[in-house]
Design a protein around this motif. Structure first.
Motif, PDB file in Angstrom:
ATOM      1  N   LEU A 105      29.456   6.815  34.224  1.00  0.00           N
ATOM      2  CA  LEU A 105      30.365   7.733  34.896  1.00  0.00           C
ATOM      3  C   LEU A 105      29.975   9.187  34.645  1.00  0.00           C
ATOM      4  O   LEU A 105      29.842   9.612  33.493  1.00  0.00           O
ATOM      5  N   HIS A 106      29.786   9.938  35.704  1.00  0.00           N
ATOM      6  CA  HIS A 106      29.503  11.366  35.650  1.00  0.00           C
ATOM      7  C   HIS A 106      30.353  12.023  36.733  1.00  0.00           C
ATOM      8  O   HIS A 106      30.347  11.584  37.874  1.00  0.00           O
ATOM      9  N   CYS A 107      31.068  13.080  36.356  1.00  0.00           N
ATOM     10  CA  CYS A 107      32.009  13.698  37.298  1.00  0.00           C
ATOM     11  C   CYS A 107      31.622  15.119  37.678  1.00  0.00           C
ATOM     12  O   CYS A 107      31.639  15.472  38.854  1.00  0.00           O
ATOM     13  N   ASN A 108      31.278  15.952  36.685  1.00  0.00           N
ATOM     14  CA  ASN A 108      30.907  17.341  36.951  1.00  0.00           C
ATOM     15  C   ASN A 108      30.168  17.851  35.724  1.00  0.00           C
ATOM     16  O   ASN A 108      30.786  18.213  34.719  1.00  0.00           O
ATOM     17  N   THR A 109      28.859  17.886  35.792  1.00  0.00           N
ATOM     18  CA  THR A 109      28.053  18.260  34.622  1.00  0.00           C
ATOM     19  C   THR A 109      28.178  19.737  34.274  1.00  0.00           C
ATOM     20  O   THR A 109      27.682  20.161  33.225  1.00  0.00           O
ATOM     21  N   HIS A 110      28.850  20.525  35.113  1.00  0.00           N
ATOM     22  CA  HIS A 110      29.032  21.948  34.836  1.00  0.00           C
ATOM     23  C   HIS A 110      30.476  22.279  34.452  1.00  0.00           C
ATOM     24  O   HIS A 110      30.859  23.456  34.447  1.00  0.00           O
ATOM     25  N   TYR A 111      31.244  21.253  34.112  1.00  0.00           N
ATOM     26  CA  TYR A 111      32.663  21.488  33.831  1.00  0.00           C
ATOM     27  C   TYR A 111      32.848  22.425  32.637  1.00  0.00           C
ATOM     28  O   TYR A 111      33.699  23.297  32.638  1.00  0.00           O
ATOM     29  N   PHE A 112      32.050  22.224  31.590  1.00  0.00           N
ATOM     30  CA  PHE A 112      32.140  23.087  30.409  1.00  0.00           C
ATOM     31  C   PHE A 112      31.191  24.263  30.612  1.00  0.00           C
ATOM     32  O   PHE A 112      30.008  24.189  30.302  1.00  0.00           O
ATOM     33  N   GLY A 113      31.739  25.334  31.139  1.00  0.00           N
ATOM     34  CA  GLY A 113      30.934  26.488  31.466  1.00  0.00           C
ATOM     35  C   GLY A 113      30.966  27.539  30.385  1.00  0.00           C
ATOM     36  O   GLY A 113      31.144  27.249  29.197  1.00  0.00           O
ATOM     37  N   VAL A 114      30.825  28.797  30.786  1.00  0.00           N
ATOM     38  CA  VAL A 114      30.774  29.909  29.834  1.00  0.00           C
ATOM     39  C   VAL A 114      31.835  30.937  30.197  1.00  0.00           C
ATOM     40  O   VAL A 114      32.271  31.038  31.347  1.00  0.00           O
ATOM     41  N   ASN A 115      32.278  31.675  29.160  1.00  0.00           N
ATOM     42  CA  ASN A 115      33.246  32.755  29.345  1.00  0.00           C
ATOM     43  C   ASN A 115      34.396  32.328  30.254  1.00  0.00           C
ATOM     44  O   ASN A 115      34.727  32.981  31.237  1.00  0.00           O
ATOM     45  N   ARG A 116      34.989  31.202  29.904  1.00  0.00           N
ATOM     46  CA  ARG A 116      36.095  30.678  30.710  1.00  0.00           C
ATOM     47  C   ARG A 116      37.387  31.456  30.421  1.00  0.00           C
ATOM     48  O   ARG A 116      37.535  32.024  29.345  1.00  0.00           O
TER      49      ARG A 116
END
Length: 501
Positions: free
Chosen positions: A106-117
């Motif tokens: 299962l992969h949903c969004n590989t960019h979910y943990f971004g920067v300067n959120r």
């Protein structure tokens, strides 16, 4: 017409120069419809390290927790049980359904943990809207993923049935099991469901089956706040190295102020804001092994404005493939029902007032469950009585200040499993830290696995043996106790465990 499912497994060399054997193990997607049609079959990645010492004591299944952590690397623990006892077992590590090299994964969004959120703490309506929207969108992305057919079939009980299928395929009358963190809940559920098939279970970092998930999350938020203060006190005791002052309370006060400054002026090319710093510092609340590196990186950030080392900790622990996070949610969102979002918000603010370190971080981490695209199930009633009657034995291990799996959970499981004994690491903050070189713990594990010897069970609600905690580093080169699993290997094995259990 598809035939009924019969578990079979065929091992072959892993092709990596090790003596290990590997297999892709076919299991039903849906055990309620256990046929062998392609549409109803998935595979688990399985790795075995055969026993190399006598006597051969059978199979040792292992799980590192998460949920969502790959388990194939746990075969390496065969060499870390004292007196070569681990080598008397054939260790079986597996990637649970949906995880790692199992298919589909299962992969949903590989960019979910971004920067300067935007700040985790939703002090404005705009922040609350941002995080609700972001977490709702992630849940929807999981529902639209290529592996979405998994979502209704990745509960704890699905993995328990996979473990039983492995036992049958291995032709093992009984299995032993070494479970860390969430893996302890798998062990409890397996022993409850298949009590006659249990031999010797080691459960380290014990999940409380009564408050499993939401209640545990609230306890974690208090526990991690306490543990980060313990870490800062340790930093203060080593002021000659980190130069942040001699008061842990003052260092924590400075940390809280730094979060506010980073919210206005993020560092590391505007990539390190308060959220990224919090996520990086969580590791210090889980384990003592890397305290020196974290403290040195934090000191460089505070004293010199050098933020890249601290950002790199966040990047390594969070950014990249989201498979572990996706499967953490896929399991815990469907295992038990969570309370209303209104109650979750009230609880988050209530805990944040006194224990702010992780309160909103953890709330948003679990928030995709609010709109998760698969139904929740009823809680599993856990009991070890039938397993005890069948001769099963359970050795429980827990440090008394473990934040991820609070010590109260180990006491609860001890009360539910009459053939168990509990080893407490007194005062320790390390999560699931057995086989770290603390002989008081590790030697008893070896004795238990060699001949089934449990510490004498004492009366009352208490531990049966008190042991020293996993020690914090005494110098920048002493990052763990002597012996045991090297910190680098442990970090590799348990990286997927950083989701909250």
């Amino acid at each position: 017409m598809a035939s009924a499912y019969t578990p079979t497994i065929t091992f072959a060399g892993c092709g990596d120069g090790t003596p290990d054997q590997c297999a892709n193990f076919a299991v039903p997607l849906d055990y309620a419809n256990p046929d062998t049609s392609a549409a109803n079959t998935i595979t688990l990645a399985v790795r075995m390290r055969p026993a190399t010492a006598t006597p051969n004591l059978g199979y040792m299944l292992a799980n590192p927790g998460g949920p969502g952590a790959s388990g194939t690397g746990l075969v390496a623990l065969a060499g870390n049980v004292p007196n070569n006892v681990g080598k008397q077992y054939s260790w079986i590590g597996f990637d649970p359904r949906g995880v790692g090299d199992s298919t589909p994964s299962l992969h949903c969004n590989t960019h979910y943990f971004g920067v300067n959120r935007p700040n985790y703490v939703p002090k404005t309506r705009a922040l609350m809207h941002f995080w609700k929207t972001k977490t709702r969108r992630y849940a929807a992305q999981c529902g639209a993923s290529a592996a979405a057919r998994l979502l209704g079939h990745v509960s704890t009980m699905d993995t328990v049935r996979d473990m039983e299928s492995l036992r049958v395929a291995l032709s093992a009358p009984k299995i032993s099991f070494y479970g860390f963190s969430y893996g302890t809940y798998l062990g409890q559920a397996y022993a409850t469901t298949y009590p006659g098939n249990v031999d010797k279970f080691v459960l380290d970092g014990v999940v409380n089956p009564v408050d499993y998930w939401y209640g545990a999350n609230l306890k974690q938020e208090r526990g991690f706040d306490r543990n980060i203060n313990i870490f800062f006190k340790w930093v203060a005791r080593h002021n000659h190295r980190y130069h942040l002052g001699t008061s842990g309370r003052a260092i924590r006060k400075g940390y809280n102020a730094l979060l506010k400054r980073l919210d206005r002026h993020p560092l590391a090319h505007r990539r390190l804001g308060p959220d990224e710093l919090t996520d990086a510092m969580i590791n210090a609340g889980y384990y003592v092994y890397n305290w020196d590196y974290i403290a040195a990186s934090y000191s460089a950030l505070v004293r010199k404005g050098r933020a890249f080392a601290m950002f790199d900790i966040y990047r390594q622990l969070n950014m990249g493939d989201d498979n572990g996070y996706a499967m953490y949610l896929a399991t815990q969102c469907t295992d038990v029902r969570r309370p209303s979002w209104h109650k979750q918000v009230l609880d988050a603010w209530r805990i944040h007032r006194k224990h702010p370190f992780l309160a909103w971080d953890n709330t948003w981490f679990n928030a995709p469950c609010v709109t998760w695209p698969a139904a929740s199930q009823s809680r599993i009633p856990i009991s070890g009585a039938a397993a005890a009657a069948a001769g099963a034995k359970f050795l429980l291990v827990n440090e008394t200040k473990d934040a991820a799996t609070p010590y109260s959970g180990a006491l609860k499981v001890r009360s539910l499993f009459p053939s168990s004994a509990l080893i407490a690491g007194v005062g320790g903050t390390t999560h699931a830290g057995s086989l770290s070189g603390v002989s008081c713990v590790d030697d008893r594990i070896a004795d238990f696995l060699a001949n089934g010897t449990l510490p004498a069970r004492l009366a009352g609600t208490r531990s049966d043996v008190n042991c020293p905690k996993v020690p914090a580093p005494s110098s920048r080169y002493a990052r763990t106790a002597s012996g045991g699993v090297p910190p680098a290997l442990r970090q590799q094995l348990f990286a997927g465990q950083l989701p909250r259990l």
